[in-house]
Design a protein around this motif. Structure first.
Motif, PDB file in Angstrom:
ATOM      1  N   THR A  74     -64.391 -27.523 -57.461  1.00  0.00           N
ATOM      2  CA  THR A  74     -65.516 -28.458 -57.361  1.00  0.00           C
ATOM      3  C   THR A  74     -66.853 -27.724 -57.450  1.00  0.00           C
ATOM      4  O   THR A  74     -67.800 -28.253 -58.023  1.00  0.00           O
ATOM      5  N   GLN A  75     -66.922 -26.518 -56.916  1.00  0.00           N
ATOM      6  CA  GLN A  75     -68.168 -25.747 -57.010  1.00  0.00           C
ATOM      7  C   GLN A  75     -68.444 -25.391 -58.474  1.00  0.00           C
ATOM      8  O   GLN A  75     -69.578 -25.494 -58.944  1.00  0.00           O
ATOM      9  N   LYS A  76     -67.416 -25.016 -59.203  1.00  0.00           N
ATOM     10  CA  LYS A  76     -67.568 -24.687 -60.620  1.00  0.00           C
ATOM     11  C   LYS A  76     -67.997 -25.924 -61.412  1.00  0.00           C
ATOM     12  O   LYS A  76     -68.891 -25.849 -62.253  1.00  0.00           O
ATOM     13  N   GLU A  77     -67.386 -27.079 -61.107  1.00  0.00           N
ATOM     14  CA  GLU A  77     -67.750 -28.322 -61.783  1.00  0.00           C
ATOM     15  C   GLU A  77     -69.190 -28.705 -61.486  1.00  0.00           C
ATOM     16  O   GLU A  77     -69.908 -29.174 -62.374  1.00  0.00           O
ATOM     17  N   ARG A  78     -69.624 -28.490 -60.251  1.00  0.00           N
ATOM     18  CA  ARG A  78     -70.997 -28.808 -59.864  1.00  0.00           C
ATOM     19  C   ARG A  78     -71.991 -27.938 -60.634  1.00  0.00           C
ATOM     20  O   ARG A  78     -73.017 -28.426 -61.110  1.00  0.00           O
ATOM     21  N   VAL A  79     -71.685 -26.649 -60.778  1.00  0.00           N
ATOM     22  CA  VAL A  79     -72.570 -25.742 -61.520  1.00  0.00           C
ATOM     23  C   VAL A  79     -72.642 -26.174 -62.985  1.00  0.00           C
ATOM     24  O   VAL A  79     -73.724 -26.227 -63.584  1.00  0.00           O
ATOM     25  N   LEU A  82     -74.799 -29.302 -63.303  1.00  0.00           N
ATOM     26  CA  LEU A  82     -76.234 -29.020 -63.215  1.00  0.00           C
ATOM     27  C   LEU A  82     -76.757 -28.381 -64.504  1.00  0.00           C
ATOM     28  O   LEU A  82     -77.888 -28.638 -64.907  1.00  0.00           O
ATOM     29  N   GLN A  83     -75.935 -27.555 -65.141  1.00  0.00           N
ATOM     30  CA  GLN A  83     -76.373 -26.903 -66.365  1.00  0.00           C
ATOM     31  C   GLN A  83     -76.474 -27.885 -67.528  1.00  0.00           C
ATOM     32  O   GLN A  83     -77.295 -27.706 -68.423  1.00  0.00           O
ATOM     33  N   THR A  84     -75.647 -28.911 -67.519  1.00  0.00           N
ATOM     34  CA  THR A  84     -75.641 -29.858 -68.634  1.00  0.00           C
ATOM     35  C   THR A  84     -76.119 -31.245 -68.227  1.00  0.00           C
ATOM     36  O   THR A  84     -75.895 -32.216 -68.952  1.00  0.00           O
ATOM     37  N   ALA A  85     -76.798 -31.367 -67.089  1.00  0.00           N
ATOM     38  CA  ALA A  85     -77.211 -32.676 -66.585  1.00  0.00           C
ATOM     39  C   ALA A  85     -78.163 -33.380 -67.539  1.00  0.00           C
ATOM     40  O   ALA A  85     -78.067 -34.582 -67.749  1.00  0.00           O
ATOM     41  N   GLY A  86     -79.079 -32.669 -68.128  1.00  0.00           N
ATOM     42  CA  GLY A  86     -80.066 -33.277 -69.014  1.00  0.00           C
ATOM     43  C   GLY A  86     -79.626 -33.382 -70.455  1.00  0.00           C
ATOM     44  O   GLY A  86     -80.391 -33.842 -71.302  1.00  0.00           O
ATOM     45  N   ASP A  88     -77.621 -35.364 -72.063  1.00  0.00           N
ATOM     46  CA  ASP A  88     -77.629 -36.717 -72.602  1.00  0.00           C
ATOM     47  C   ASP A  88     -79.044 -37.149 -72.982  1.00  0.00           C
ATOM     48  O   ASP A  88     -79.268 -37.697 -74.062  1.00  0.00           O
ATOM     49  N   VAL A  89     -79.997 -36.889 -72.106  1.00  0.00           N
ATOM     50  CA  VAL A  89     -81.386 -37.275 -72.362  1.00  0.00           C
ATOM     51  C   VAL A  89     -81.953 -36.468 -73.528  1.00  0.00           C
ATOM     52  O   VAL A  89     -82.607 -37.021 -74.421  1.00  0.00           O
ATOM     53  N   VAL A  90     -81.679 -35.167 -73.546  1.00  0.00           N
ATOM     54  CA  VAL A  90     -82.215 -34.319 -74.614  1.00  0.00           C
ATOM     55  C   VAL A  90     -81.662 -34.748 -75.966  1.00  0.00           C
ATOM     56  O   VAL A  90     -82.409 -34.859 -76.950  1.00  0.00           O
ATOM     57  N   VAL A  91     -80.367 -35.015 -76.025  1.00  0.00           N
ATOM     58  CA  VAL A  91     -79.759 -35.439 -77.287  1.00  0.00           C
ATOM     59  C   VAL A  91     -80.365 -36.758 -77.761  1.00  0.00           C
ATOM     60  O   VAL A  91     -80.624 -36.943 -78.953  1.00  0.00           O
ATOM     61  N   SER A  92     -80.630 -37.680 -76.839  1.00  0.00           N
ATOM     62  CA  SER A  92     -81.210 -38.958 -77.234  1.00  0.00           C
ATOM     63  C   SER A  92     -82.681 -38.822 -77.654  1.00  0.00           C
ATOM     64  O   SER A  92     -83.198 -39.673 -78.378  1.00  0.00           O
ATOM     65  N   LEU A  93     -83.358 -37.756 -77.230  1.00  0.00           N
ATOM     66  CA  LEU A  93     -84.758 -37.544 -77.609  1.00  0.00           C
ATOM     67  C   LEU A  93     -84.925 -36.781 -78.930  1.00  0.00           C
ATOM     68  O   LEU A  93     -86.031 -36.723 -79.477  1.00  0.00           O
ATOM     69  N   LEU A  94     -83.875 -36.212 -79.433  1.00  0.00           N
ATOM     70  CA  LEU A  94     -83.966 -35.449 -80.689  1.00  0.00           C
ATOM     71  C   LEU A  94     -84.484 -36.290 -81.865  1.00  0.00           C
ATOM     72  O   LEU A  94     -85.296 -35.789 -82.653  1.00  0.00           O
ATOM     73  N   PRO A  95     -84.064 -37.553 -82.023  1.00  0.00           N
ATOM     74  CA  PRO A  95     -84.642 -38.350 -83.121  1.00  0.00           C
ATOM     75  C   PRO A  95     -86.161 -38.526 -82.985  1.00  0.00           C
ATOM     76  O   PRO A  95     -86.877 -38.560 -83.996  1.00  0.00           O
ATOM     77  N   VAL A  96     -86.666 -38.610 -81.784  1.00  0.00           N
ATOM     78  CA  VAL A  96     -88.113 -38.734 -81.573  1.00  0.00           C
ATOM     79  C   VAL A  96     -88.805 -37.446 -82.018  1.00  0.00           C
ATOM     80  O   VAL A  96     -89.859 -37.479 -82.657  1.00  0.00           O
ATOM     81  N   LEU A  97     -88.197 -36.319 -81.697  1.00  0.00           N
ATOM     82  CA  LEU A  97     -88.749 -35.035 -82.135  1.00  0.00           C
ATOM     83  C   LEU A  97     -88.782 -34.964 -83.659  1.00  0.00           C
ATOM     84  O   LEU A  97     -89.783 -34.521 -84.246  1.00  0.00           O
ATOM     85  N   ASP A  98     -87.714 -35.450 -84.300  1.00  0.00           N
ATOM     86  CA  ASP A  98     -87.686 -35.488 -85.769  1.00  0.00           C
ATOM     87  C   ASP A  98     -88.802 -36.375 -86.311  1.00  0.00           C
ATOM     88  O   ASP A  98     -89.461 -36.032 -87.301  1.00  0.00           O
ATOM     89  N   ASP A  99     -89.043 -37.521 -85.669  1.00  0.00           N
ATOM     90  CA  ASP A  99     -90.105 -38.429 -86.106  1.00  0.00           C
ATOM     91  C   ASP A  99     -91.477 -37.774 -85.981  1.00  0.00           C
ATOM     92  O   ASP A  99     -92.334 -37.936 -86.860  1.00  0.00           O
TER      93      ASP A  99
END
Length: 192
Positions: A74-79, A82-86, A88-99
Motif C-alpha cells: 500500500t505504501q508503494k501504491e500510494r507513492v 502521488l507521482q501520477t495523480a495529475g 489525467d488533468v495534464v493529458v486532458s490539457l494537452l489539446p489546449v496547449l496545442d491550440d
C-alpha cells in the motif's frame, strides 16, 4: 500314602501360590498398564499442547508477514499514485496547449486583431470547459456578501451606496473550488 498326600497338598499349595502370583502379576500388570497409559496420556497431552503452540506460532508469523507485505504494497501504491495523480488533468490539457501553439503561429502572419482575439477566446473557453469537467468552478464574488470562507479581503473602500456595505465591490483575482473545496480564495475589495 503319606507322601502321596503330602505331595498332593504341596501341589495344591503350589497351584494356589501360582494362581495368587498370576493374580498379583495380573493386578500389577493392570496397574502398570494404567500407569503407563496415564503417562502416555500425559505425554500425548503435552505433545498436543506443544503441537498446538507450534501451529499458533506459525499462524502468527504468517499473519505478521502478510500484514508487513500489505503495508509495503500500500505504501508503494500510494507513492505511485502521488507521482501520477495529475496525469489525467495534464493529458486532458494537452489539446489546449496545442491550440495555444497554433494561435501563436497564426499571430505571426496576421495584422488583424479581431481573429486573434476570437481564437484566444475559443482556447480559453476550451480550457475552462476541461477544468469544469475535472470539478473546478469559479467562485462568484461581485455584489455578494463578504465570506471569509471564500474571499480574501485585500482592502476596504467606502461603499458607494448603503446596500453595498459588507459586500464585495471589486474582484482582483478570481477564486476557485475543486469538487466543492476552495483551492484558491478570491482576492476582493470590500465596501465599508
Amino acid at each position: 500314602m503319606f507322601n502321596k498326600k503330602k505331595k498332593e497338598e504341596e501341589a495344591v499349595v503350589e497351584n494356589q501360590a501360582t494362581e495368587e502370583t498370576k493374580e498379583n502379576n495380573s493386578t500389577e500388570n493392570t496397574e502398570n498398564e494404567a500407569t503407563v497409559n496415564e503417562a502416555a496420556e500425559e505425554l500425548s497431552a503435552e505433545d498436543k499442547l506443544k503441537q498446538e503452540v507450534a501451529e499458533l506460532n506459525d499462524k502468527y508469523l504468517r499473519l505478521f508477514a502478510e500484514f508487513d507485505n500489505f503495508k509495503r504494497r500500500t505504501q508503494k501504491e500510494r507513492v505511485e499514485l502521488l507521482q501520477t495523480a495529475g496525469k489525467d488533468v495534464v493529458v486532458s490539457l494537452l489539446p489546449v496547449l496545442d491550440d495555444f501553439e497554433r494561435a501563436l503561429k497564426a499571430t505571426e502572419n496576421t495584422t488583424e486583431v479581431a481573429p486573434v482575439r476570437e481564437g484566444i477566446v475559443l482556447v480559453q473557453t476550451k480550457l475552462k470547459s476541461i477544468l469544469n469537467q475535472k470539478g473546478l468552478k469559479e467562485i462568484e464574488s461581485i455584489n455578494t456578501e463578504f465570506n471569509t470562507d471564500l474571499h480574501e479581503a485585500i482592502t476596504q473602500i467606502p461603499s458607494p451606496t448603503e446596500e453595498q456595505k459588507g459586500k464585495v465591490i471589486d474582484e482582483l483575482e478570481k477564486g476557485y473550488t475543486l469538487n466543492d473545496k476552495v483551492v484558491r480564495f478570491a482576492k476582493v475589495v470590500v465596501g465599508a
